[in-house]
Design a protein around this motif. Sequence first.
Motif, PDB file in Angstrom:
ATOM      1  N   THR A 150       0.843  -1.200   0.000  1.00  0.00           N
ATOM      2  CA  THR A 150       0.000   0.000   0.000  1.00  0.00           C
ATOM      3  C   THR A 150       0.882   1.255   0.000  1.00  0.00           C
ATOM      4  OG1 THR A 150      -1.434  -1.280   1.459  1.00  0.00           O
ATOM      5  CG2 THR A 150      -2.078   0.993   1.030  1.00  0.00           C
ATOM      6  N   SER A 151       1.966   1.225   0.779  1.00  0.00           N
ATOM      7  CA  SER A 151       2.886   2.380   0.812  1.00  0.00           C
ATOM      8  C   SER A 151       3.398   2.660  -0.589  1.00  0.00           C
ATOM      9  CB  SER A 151       4.100   2.111   1.698  1.00  0.00           C
ATOM     10  OG  SER A 151       3.683   1.736   2.957  1.00  0.00           O
ATOM     11  N   ALA A 152       3.729   1.584  -1.326  1.00  0.00           N
ATOM     12  CA  ALA A 152       4.249   1.763  -2.690  1.00  0.00           C
ATOM     13  C   ALA A 152       3.175   2.373  -3.591  1.00  0.00           C
ATOM     14  CB  ALA A 152       4.724   0.423  -3.246  1.00  0.00           C
ATOM     15  N   LEU A 153       1.933   1.928  -3.416  1.00  0.00           N
ATOM     16  CA  LEU A 153       0.839   2.489  -4.224  1.00  0.00           C
ATOM     17  C   LEU A 153       0.659   3.978  -3.934  1.00  0.00           C
ATOM     18  CD1 LEU A 153      -2.191  -0.004  -3.944  1.00  0.00           C
ATOM     19  CD2 LEU A 153      -0.835   0.493  -5.972  1.00  0.00           C
ATOM     20  N   VAL A 154       0.688   4.316  -2.637  1.00  0.00           N
ATOM     21  CA  VAL A 154       0.497   5.717  -2.233  1.00  0.00           C
ATOM     22  C   VAL A 154       1.668   6.556  -2.769  1.00  0.00           C
ATOM     23  CG1 VAL A 154       0.373   7.295  -0.257  1.00  0.00           C
ATOM     24  CG2 VAL A 154      -0.860   5.119  -0.189  1.00  0.00           C
ATOM     25  N   ALA A 155       2.878   6.030  -2.642  1.00  0.00           N
ATOM     26  CA  ALA A 155       4.049   6.781  -3.104  1.00  0.00           C
ATOM     27  C   ALA A 155       3.969   7.015  -4.611  1.00  0.00           C
ATOM     28  CB  ALA A 155       5.332   6.033  -2.745  1.00  0.00           C
ATOM     29  N   SER A 156       3.532   6.008  -5.360  1.00  0.00           N
ATOM     30  CA  SER A 156       3.530   6.193  -6.810  1.00  0.00           C
ATOM     31  C   SER A 156       2.397   7.142  -7.223  1.00  0.00           C
ATOM     32  CB  SER A 156       3.532   4.868  -7.560  1.00  0.00           C
ATOM     33  OG  SER A 156       2.256   4.335  -7.618  1.00  0.00           O
ATOM     34  N   ALA A 157       1.268   7.102  -6.493  1.00  0.00           N
ATOM     35  CA  ALA A 157       0.193   8.070  -6.797  1.00  0.00           C
ATOM     36  C   ALA A 157       0.670   9.488  -6.490  1.00  0.00           C
ATOM     37  CB  ALA A 157      -1.058   7.742  -5.996  1.00  0.00           C
ATOM     38  N   ARG A 158       1.412   9.644  -5.361  1.00  0.00           N
ATOM     39  CA  ARG A 158       1.938  10.975  -5.002  1.00  0.00           C
ATOM     40  C   ARG A 158       2.928  11.460  -6.065  1.00  0.00           C
ATOM     41  NH1 ARG A 158       1.648  10.087   0.774  1.00  0.00           N
ATOM     42  NH2 ARG A 158      -0.375  11.002   1.222  1.00  0.00           N
ATOM     43  N   ALA A 159       3.820  10.537  -6.518  1.00  0.00           N
ATOM     44  CA  ALA A 159       4.840  10.912  -7.504  1.00  0.00           C
ATOM     45  C   ALA A 159       4.159  11.384  -8.785  1.00  0.00           C
ATOM     46  CB  ALA A 159       5.762   9.728  -7.788  1.00  0.00           C
ATOM     47  N   LEU A 160       3.095  10.674  -9.184  1.00  0.00           N
ATOM     48  CA  LEU A 160       2.382  11.048 -10.403  1.00  0.00           C
ATOM     49  C   LEU A 160       1.735  12.417 -10.229  1.00  0.00           C
ATOM     50  CD1 LEU A 160       1.364  10.188 -13.183  1.00  0.00           C
ATOM     51  CD2 LEU A 160      -0.590   9.121 -12.076  1.00  0.00           C
ATOM     52  N   ALA A 184       4.311  15.082 -10.410  1.00  0.00           N
ATOM     53  CA  ALA A 184       4.777  15.243 -11.793  1.00  0.00           C
ATOM     54  C   ALA A 184       3.746  16.054 -12.580  1.00  0.00           C
ATOM     55  CB  ALA A 184       4.984  13.877 -12.442  1.00  0.00           C
ATOM     56  N   LEU A 185       2.461  15.779 -12.339  1.00  0.00           N
ATOM     57  CA  LEU A 185       1.406  16.507 -13.050  1.00  0.00           C
ATOM     58  C   LEU A 185       1.413  17.973 -12.624  1.00  0.00           C
ATOM     59  CD1 LEU A 185      -1.503  13.905 -12.924  1.00  0.00           C
ATOM     60  CD2 LEU A 185      -0.177  14.593 -14.923  1.00  0.00           C
ATOM     61  N   ASP A 186       1.589  18.200 -11.305  1.00  0.00           N
ATOM     62  CA  ASP A 186       1.656  19.575 -10.797  1.00  0.00           C
ATOM     63  C   ASP A 186       2.805  20.333 -11.449  1.00  0.00           C
ATOM     64  OD1 ASP A 186      -0.452  19.441  -9.220  1.00  0.00           O
ATOM     65  OD2 ASP A 186       0.630  19.428  -7.293  1.00  0.00           O
ATOM     66  N   ALA A 230       2.661  23.579 -13.872  1.00  0.00           N
ATOM     67  CA  ALA A 230       3.271  24.854 -13.481  1.00  0.00           C
ATOM     68  C   ALA A 230       4.189  25.397 -14.558  1.00  0.00           C
ATOM     69  CB  ALA A 230       4.061  24.655 -12.197  1.00  0.00           C
ATOM     70  N   SER A 231       4.691  24.488 -15.435  1.00  0.00           N
ATOM     71  CA  SER A 231       5.694  24.947 -16.395  1.00  0.00           C
ATOM     72  C   SER A 231       5.062  25.703 -17.564  1.00  0.00           C
ATOM     73  CB  SER A 231       6.486  23.763 -16.928  1.00  0.00           C
ATOM     74  OG  SER A 231       5.618  22.918 -17.653  1.00  0.00           O
TER      75      SER A 231
END
Length: 264
Positions: free
Chosen positions: A244-254, A257-259, A263-264
């Motif tokens: 679950t930690s890995a799932l949460v981390a990858s959702a956060r990373a995505l 990245a989208l943010d 912003a760019s």
Amino acid sequence: MNLLDVTDLTVRSGDTPLVREVSFSLRAGERLGIIGESGSGKSVTSLAITGLLSRGLTASGSVRLDGHEVVGAAEKSLRPLRGPVAQIVFQEPLTALDPLMRVGRQVAEPLRRHLALRGDALRAAVTAAFAEVALEDPRLARAFPHELSGGQRQRVAIALALAARPRLLIADEPTTALDVTVQDGVLSLLERLVAERGMALLFISHDLAVVSRMTERIVVLRGGSVVEEGPVERVLRAPRHPYTSALVASARALDSALDAGGAS
Ligand SMILES: Nc1ncnc2c1ncn2[C@@H]1O[C@H](COP(=O)(O)OP(=O)(O)OP(=O)(O)O)[C@@H](O)[C@H]1O
């Protein structure tokens, strides 16, 4: 009494277990998510709940749907549950639609069967069912499935699933096959309908962001077993299982990245 109690559900193909001793419950009006990667057993679980497992798969344990045991029940005794009690919206809307029948007639069928509507009352109910899923143009009801867009088809499949006023809607990756541009519209539609009707929702997806948006509680499946269960907010803030930690981390990373991209 819970609307759904799944207890030690195991589904096998021959000797190979696909789902192992899965347990969870759902109260009337509650929204529960099942999350897991491809092949983790999400669809097999949802099919076992409605007694729709394909030939060759066998279930053991218990699935009580509105107090009725589904595991081992005869098809004849399950039919009355599909419709008024539980309905599935599948990933691919064409699974639920008859390619040779106009979509209006398909939506009319459960209204006639379960609500005993006929004539003008039936026609009015079909129009209302289409309007409810934001398909207002009367020509759409006369279309065949292949004449509609993917998003329109999924809206028809939702209208079809909701026609008999089920108390539980099972949505199995309902937006995965759709263009990203129409995914949000279909999710908002489901959110609105579930809230308006006070239906329970079992929402299945591999996408943590989508499951967190749609549900209050999450069951995390991995390799056919439940590895974690809890309120969405707690699971996101303090996941207990490394998967679950890995799932949460990858959702956060995505998300970041989208943010950054935005912003760019
Ligand atoms: N009818 C079947 N016969 C044999 N094995 C099956 C059958 N249906 C599914 N499986 C296997 O069971 C496992 C779980 O499949 P399932 O479709 O439930 O996964 P899922 O989590 O829904 O994946 P996805 O997100 O890709 O839909 C997979 O290994 C799959 O290959």
